[in-house]
Enzyme design. Sequence first.
Site, short mmCIF file in Angstrom:
data_model
loop_
_atom_site.label_atom_id
_atom_site.label_comp_id
_atom_site.label_asym_id
_atom_site.label_seq_id
_atom_site.Cartn_x
_atom_site.Cartn_y
_atom_site.Cartn_z
N LYS A 41 0.84 -1.20 0.00
CA LYS A 41 0.00 0.00 0.00
C LYS A 41 0.87 1.24 0.00
O LYS A 41 2.08 1.15 0.22
CB LYS A 41 -0.92 0.00 1.23
CG LYS A 41 -0.19 0.19 2.55
CD LYS A 41 -1.19 0.24 3.70
CE LYS A 41 -0.53 0.59 5.00
NZ LYS A 41 -1.41 0.42 6.16
N TYR A 270 13.41 31.41 -2.01
CA TYR A 270 12.27 32.31 -2.12
C TYR A 270 11.98 33.02 -0.80
O TYR A 270 12.27 32.48 0.26
CB TYR A 270 11.01 31.52 -2.50
CG TYR A 270 11.00 30.93 -3.88
CD1 TYR A 270 11.05 31.74 -5.02
CD2 TYR A 270 10.92 29.56 -4.06
CE1 TYR A 270 11.01 31.19 -6.29
CE2 TYR A 270 10.88 29.00 -5.33
CZ TYR A 270 10.93 29.82 -6.44
OH TYR A 270 10.88 29.27 -7.70
C1 PLP Z 1 -0.80 -0.67 6.87
C2 PLP Z 1 -1.49 -1.78 7.51
C3 PLP Z 1 -0.75 -2.88 7.94
C4 PLP Z 1 0.75 -2.96 7.86
O1 PLP Z 1 1.32 -1.96 8.64
P1 PLP Z 1 2.87 -1.92 9.03
O2 PLP Z 1 2.89 -1.43 10.41
O3 PLP Z 1 3.51 -1.00 8.05
O4 PLP Z 1 3.41 -3.30 8.91
C5 PLP Z 1 -1.47 -3.93 8.50
N1 PLP Z 1 -2.81 -3.89 8.61
C6 PLP Z 1 -3.54 -2.84 8.21
C7 PLP Z 1 -5.02 -2.86 8.38
C8 PLP Z 1 -2.91 -1.75 7.65
O5 PLP Z 1 -3.64 -0.68 7.26
#
Ligand code: PLP
Length: 384
Positions: A41, A270
């Site tokens: 993700k 800037y």
């Molecule tokens: C992002 C996410 C994970 C993984 O998270 P990490 O801490 O980066 O391993 C697991 N479960 C859900 C529901 C998430 O949104």
Amino acid sequence: MPQTLETATSIIRVDLPKLKRNIEKIRAHIGPNVEIIYVAKSNGYGNGIAEPAVYMRDHCGIRRFATSQIGEALQLREAGITEPILILSAVPFSAVPEFVRQDFTATVYDDSFPHALAAEARRQGKRVKVHIKLDTGLHRIGLAPGAPLAHLIETLRALPELEVEGVFTHLANAYSLDKTVTHHQQALFEQGLAQLREAGYDHLMVHMANTAACVASPECYYDAVRLAALVFGHDISPGEQNRLHLEPVTSWTCYVLNTMWVEAGESVSYYNYYVPKRRTRIALVSFGMGDGYIRAAVSQDISQNSDVLINGHRARLIDLNFDQTFVDITDVPGEVKIGDVVTIVGRDGDEEITTAEIAAHAHTSNGNVCAAITSRPFRQYIYE
Ligand SMILES: *Cc1c(COP(=O)(O)O)cnc(C)c1O
């Protein structure tokens, strides 16, 4: 024409054999009976969605994936990942036909989405796998054990097109040494599991732990852990730092574009952003906000700012523009020349800059620094 390593001005290097070694160390830690679900993700926390996932499937034995959004899951399918992909969050109702066509696994917690999925599954002559999401305290996605879960169980029983494969919850504060919140969530989760068993769901795939719990809370393992940060070497768990001895997979470099002297009292960037008190040598380097570097890591008090590495030495950031960044190289030994490599994240000689260090300067999380990186830097994947 796509960008190449030769034409790129800023380069994210993803060292996949390091990722493989990290996964081996994680497996040794969690034991053979806990499966790893790789959560692809937020642009793979800067590393891209598809390439690391395909590598993990082909070289690290990862057989299950999750994404937050259906768009990310489609990128995995397009890259040839035919394995199960659980979509952890909601999808737009307009995406349901594609969801069913692609055999994605759904997260369910209300009535409307299961009904829409089941109706579409009927139309396509398919079944859809679903995981029940219990809310145990994050109060984000999911429903509570007790009456709400009982109602969902009834709904699912009436929809034979849906196959209940799993159940999960998500931790709100696995980042704390104080496990009160985590254990309260776990007690609620256990209530939900007992309720599901009583309803006849006794072979569900159960998962709870994220990166922090995978490292620090083995009591939260169940059948699988859902990992994103950890496989890339980001141990964001409480307590002893990097106790699994993971290696950072990602480095980020760019180039020196220009150097110049600025006199005391003149201004840089800037809005007269920075007015040096001493004669200062500036390097302009080839990354900026457009590459997704967190601008909160700089302020007008440059003593608080984060660094980059030039020729093995630290140099302080002065200001970020969209495409270029100003760096104070007055105290960098040796001559800094146009074309010299600048390390934004990673190691150069004896010095190393981590995304966690940048996050500390920006008063934000490591994940925020990683996920903010845009598609503009060229991704260089190292396979061996
Ligand atoms: C992002 C996410 C994970 C993984 O998270 P990490 O801490 O980066 O391993 C697991 N479960 C859900 C529901 C998430 O949104």
